[in-house]
Design a protein around this motif. Structure first.
Motif, PDB file in Angstrom:
ATOM      1  N   SER A  96       0.840  -1.192   0.000  1.00 23.36           N
ATOM      2  CA  SER A  96       0.000   0.000   0.000  1.00 23.36           C
ATOM      3  C   SER A  96       0.875   1.241   0.000  1.00 23.36           C
ATOM      4  CB  SER A  96      -0.902   0.005   1.242  1.00 23.36           C
ATOM      5  OG  SER A  96      -0.130   0.307   2.402  1.00 23.36           O
ATOM      6  N   ARG A  97       0.230   2.407   0.029  1.00 26.99           N
ATOM      7  CA  ARG A  97       0.999   3.646   0.070  1.00 26.99           C
ATOM      8  C   ARG A  97       1.769   3.802   1.374  1.00 26.99           C
ATOM      9  NH1 ARG A  97      -4.398   5.561   1.113  1.00 26.99           N
ATOM     10  NH2 ARG A  97      -4.553   7.076   2.814  1.00 26.99           N
ATOM     11  N   GLU A  98       1.408   3.010   2.390  1.00 28.49           N
ATOM     12  CA  GLU A  98       2.103   3.117   3.672  1.00 28.49           C
ATOM     13  C   GLU A  98       3.562   2.689   3.576  1.00 28.49           C
ATOM     14  OE1 GLU A  98       0.814   4.762   6.151  1.00 28.49           O
ATOM     15  OE2 GLU A  98      -0.915   4.998   4.818  1.00 28.49           O
ATOM     16  N   ALA A  99       3.936   2.017   2.505  1.00 31.82           N
ATOM     17  CA  ALA A  99       5.344   1.684   2.298  1.00 31.82           C
ATOM     18  C   ALA A  99       6.190   2.945   2.148  1.00 31.82           C
ATOM     19  CB  ALA A  99       5.496   0.807   1.054  1.00 31.82           C
ATOM     20  N   LEU A 100       5.535   4.075   1.826  1.00 31.27           N
ATOM     21  CA  LEU A 100       6.227   5.352   1.640  1.00 31.27           C
ATOM     22  C   LEU A 100       6.036   6.277   2.842  1.00 31.27           C
ATOM     23  CD1 LEU A 100       5.188   5.941  -2.088  1.00 31.27           C
ATOM     24  CD2 LEU A 100       7.409   5.152  -1.257  1.00 31.27           C
ATOM     25  N   ALA A 101       5.687   5.702   3.989  1.00 30.37           N
ATOM     26  CA  ALA A 101       5.362   6.515   5.171  1.00 30.37           C
ATOM     27  C   ALA A 101       6.516   7.422   5.591  1.00 30.37           C
ATOM     28  CB  ALA A 101       4.960   5.611   6.331  1.00 30.37           C
ATOM     29  N   ALA A 102       7.754   6.974   5.405  1.00 27.90           N
ATOM     30  CA  ALA A 102       8.901   7.808   5.798  1.00 27.90           C
ATOM     31  C   ALA A 102       8.937   9.099   4.996  1.00 27.90           C
ATOM     32  CB  ALA A 102      10.204   7.027   5.601  1.00 27.90           C
ATOM     33  N   ALA A 103       8.610   9.031   3.711  1.00 25.11           N
ATOM     34  CA  ALA A 103       8.583  10.234   2.879  1.00 25.11           C
ATOM     35  C   ALA A 103       7.423  11.141   3.282  1.00 25.11           C
ATOM     36  CB  ALA A 103       8.471   9.855   1.407  1.00 25.11           C
ATOM     37  N   ARG A 104       6.289  10.543   3.655  1.00 23.84           N
ATOM     38  CA  ARG A 104       5.162  11.361   4.116  1.00 23.84           C
ATOM     39  C   ARG A 104       5.536  12.112   5.397  1.00 23.84           C
ATOM     40  NH1 ARG A 104       1.228   7.746   5.643  1.00 23.84           N
ATOM     41  NH2 ARG A 104       0.004   7.756   3.725  1.00 23.84           N
ATOM     42  N   ALA A 105       6.252  11.433   6.287  1.00 29.76           N
ATOM     43  CA  ALA A 105       6.681  12.087   7.527  1.00 29.76           C
ATOM     44  C   ALA A 105       7.585  13.272   7.242  1.00 29.76           C
ATOM     45  CB  ALA A 105       7.396  11.078   8.422  1.00 29.76           C
ATOM     46  N   GLY A 106       8.268  13.239   6.101  1.00 39.58           N
ATOM     47  CA  GLY A 106       9.135  14.344   5.715  1.00 39.58           C
ATOM     48  C   GLY A 106       8.413  15.437   4.939  1.00 39.58           C
ATOM     49  N   GLY A 107       7.090  15.280   4.754  1.00 39.59           N
ATOM     50  CA  GLY A 107       6.313  16.330   4.106  1.00 39.59           C
ATOM     51  C   GLY A 107       5.769  15.999   2.741  1.00 39.59           C
ATOM     52  N   ALA A 108       6.138  14.856   2.170  1.00 37.25           N
ATOM     53  CA  ALA A 108       5.672  14.504   0.823  1.00 37.25           C
ATOM     54  C   ALA A 108       4.271  13.905   0.871  1.00 37.25           C
ATOM     55  CB  ALA A 108       6.631  13.507   0.177  1.00 37.25           C
ATOM     56  N   ALA A 109       3.546  14.034  -0.232  1.00 41.35           N
ATOM     57  CA  ALA A 109       2.315  13.270  -0.427  1.00 41.35           C
ATOM     58  C   ALA A 109       2.715  11.943  -1.068  1.00 41.35           C
ATOM     59  CB  ALA A 109       1.352  14.023  -1.340  1.00 41.35           C
ATOM     60  N   VAL A 110       2.027  10.863  -0.707  1.00 43.81           N
ATOM     61  CA  VAL A 110       2.424   9.544  -1.200  1.00 43.81           C
ATOM     62  C   VAL A 110       1.217   8.789  -1.742  1.00 43.81           C
ATOM     63  CG1 VAL A 110       4.359   9.438   0.424  1.00 43.81           C
ATOM     64  CG2 VAL A 110       2.165   8.390   1.039  1.00 43.81           C
ATOM     65  N   ALA A 111       1.510   7.824  -2.607  1.00 38.68           N
ATOM     66  CA  ALA A 111       0.436   7.039  -3.215  1.00 38.68           C
ATOM     67  C   ALA A 111       1.018   5.774  -3.828  1.00 38.68           C
ATOM     68  CB  ALA A 111      -0.290   7.853  -4.292  1.00 38.68           C
ATOM     69  N   CYS A 112       0.117   4.874  -4.136  1.00 40.06           N
ATOM     70  CA  CYS A 112       0.414   3.710  -4.976  1.00 40.06           C
ATOM     71  C   CYS A 112      -0.458   3.819  -6.210  1.00 40.06           C
ATOM     72  CB  CYS A 112       0.108   2.415  -4.225  1.00 40.06           C
ATOM     73  SG  CYS A 112       0.053   0.956  -5.294  1.00 40.06           S
ATOM     74  N   CYS A 113       0.139   3.585  -7.379  1.00 37.84           N
ATOM     75  CA  CYS A 113      -0.615   3.550  -8.638  1.00 37.84           C
ATOM     76  C   CYS A 113      -0.137   2.320  -9.397  1.00 37.84           C
ATOM     77  CB  CYS A 113      -0.379   4.832  -9.434  1.00 37.84           C
ATOM     78  SG  CYS A 113      -1.364   4.944 -10.950  1.00 37.84           S
ATOM     79  N   HIS A 114      -0.911   1.257  -9.293  1.00 38.26           N
ATOM     80  CA  HIS A 114      -0.476  -0.058  -9.804  1.00 38.26           C
ATOM     81  C   HIS A 114      -1.188  -0.405 -11.108  1.00 38.26           C
ATOM     82  CE1 HIS A 114      -0.921  -4.615  -9.748  1.00 38.26           C
ATOM     83  NE2 HIS A 114       0.341  -4.386 -10.027  1.00 38.26           N
ATOM     84  N   PRO A 115      -0.422  -0.542 -12.209  1.00 41.67           N
ATOM     85  CA  PRO A 115      -1.050  -0.934 -13.471  1.00 41.67           C
ATOM     86  C   PRO A 115      -1.317  -2.435 -13.509  1.00 41.67           C
ATOM     87  CG  PRO A 115       1.308  -0.586 -13.791  1.00 41.67           C
ATOM     88  CD  PRO A 115       1.020  -0.271 -12.356  1.00 41.67           C
ATOM     89  N   LEU A 116      -2.577  -2.808 -13.677  1.00 41.52           N
ATOM     90  CA  LEU A 116      -2.919  -4.219 -13.855  1.00 41.52           C
ATOM     91  C   LEU A 116      -2.699  -4.563 -15.329  1.00 41.52           C
ATOM     92  CD1 LEU A 116      -6.093  -4.630 -11.638  1.00 41.52           C
ATOM     93  CD2 LEU A 116      -3.997  -5.982 -11.478  1.00 41.52           C
TER      94      LEU A 116
END
Length: 308
Positions: A96-116
């Motif tokens: 999920s996008r929570e894999a990028l939680a460290a970047a969010r803590a630093g101020g970034a917006a985060v997401a997952c966009c998975h192409p099926l």
């Protein structure tokens, strides 16, 4: 936009974005050669670090192996770079996008966009058209990513953080399991006397047609074959023909039962009765096709003979 990871997915997405009017500014990859090659294709700069890629973009796509996503987010966050106004988006189906939680803590917006989408090496960006993209995004990114997917000719849908293992298992069953079945079916068709150079492409065409029907009608309505027709004689003949190959026989039996479950047993009593017991194995081996000339096929054949 920037791309971190110049492999199959990163290459296809970068080229598709560039064709759709997005400006790809930077590419970073473990392989500098791959980064330079992709950068040249999309008019970007090959940069030496992930931080440099993020610095040169508003949105950075992480098209890297699953195990590298959290580590990259932590690296970017630890750099001290002011991340407010930046977005990091990974393209993994398993996280999920929570894999990028460290970047969010630093101020970034985060997401997952998975192409099926099955993005093989050398895939054309046009293959993304009509593909579905699972989006799991921070609120400020959702609308932008949906617009991006539409621009690529895709179809966005919400893929909440929830149970990503179930989500990814579904994708693997649909995107990879049919190819394993195709390989097994190609062996059988070759054993039946069809030229190996014809067997694979012919069955791949059959699979493509079934997939088109499933997309148009849904998988249940698209099902055909002897189970659906309640034709126990044909199913029995198939199981008998496979007696010398117990693994394939068991696979056929299990899939026939799954077909019956999907289409419903009503009006298919004879097939249901046939499939209610296990298949009858035998000892006469199913003839195998002659090994292909490629090194990989020859090694596979030798391993089969060695394993009995």
């Amino acid at each position: 936009m920037a791309i971190i990871g110049a492999g199959r997915a990163g290459t296809v997405l970068a080229r598709a974005l560039q064709r759709s009017g997005y400006r790809v500014t930077a590419v970073h990859s473990l392989s500098l050669e791959s980064a330079r090659s992709l950068a040249a294709q999309v008019g970007a700069e090959a940069v030496p670090t992930a931080v440099a890629a993020v610095l040169r973009s508003e949105v950075t796509l992480l098209t890297v192996p699953d195990r590298a996503i959290g580590r990259l987010a932590a690296t970017v966050a630890a750099s001290g770079l002011a991340l407010r106004g930046h977005a990091l988006v990974h393209c993994s189906g398993a996280q999920s996008r929570e894999a990028l939680a460290a970047a969010r803590a630093g101020g970034a917006a985060v997401a997952c966009c998975h192409p099926l989408s099955a993005l093989a090496r050398g895939s054309d960006p046009a293959e993304l058209q009509g593909s579905f993209f699972g989006i799991d995004a921070d609120p400020e990114l959702g609308e932008m990513l949906e617009r991006m997917v539409h621009d690529l000719g895709g179809v966005p849908f919400q893929a909440p953080s929830g149970d990503r293992a179930l989500y990814h298992a579904a994708a693997v069953l649909a995107g990879n399991a049919p190819l394993a079945l195709l390989a097994r079916a190609s062996e059988l068709l070759t054993a039946a006397g069809v030229d190996a150079a014809v067997a694979g492409p012919a069955l791949a065409g059959l699979l493509e047609g079934a997939a088109r029907n499933a997309r148009r009608l849904g998988p249940r309505a698209a099902l055909t074959g002897p189970v659906v027709r309640n034709d126990p004689a044909t199913v029995s003949s198939h199981l008998e023909a496979l007696r010398g190959d117990p693994q394939t026989q068991q696979l056929y039996h299990r899939l026939a039962r799954e077909t019956l479950r999907t289409t419903g047993a009503t009006g298919r009593d004879q097939v249901a009765e046939l499939l209610s017991t296990g298949p009858r194995p035998g000892r006469t081996p199913v003839p195998r096709p002659a090994p292909a000339r490629s090194g990989t096929a020859a090694r596979t054949a030798r391993l089969r003979r060695a394993s009995g």
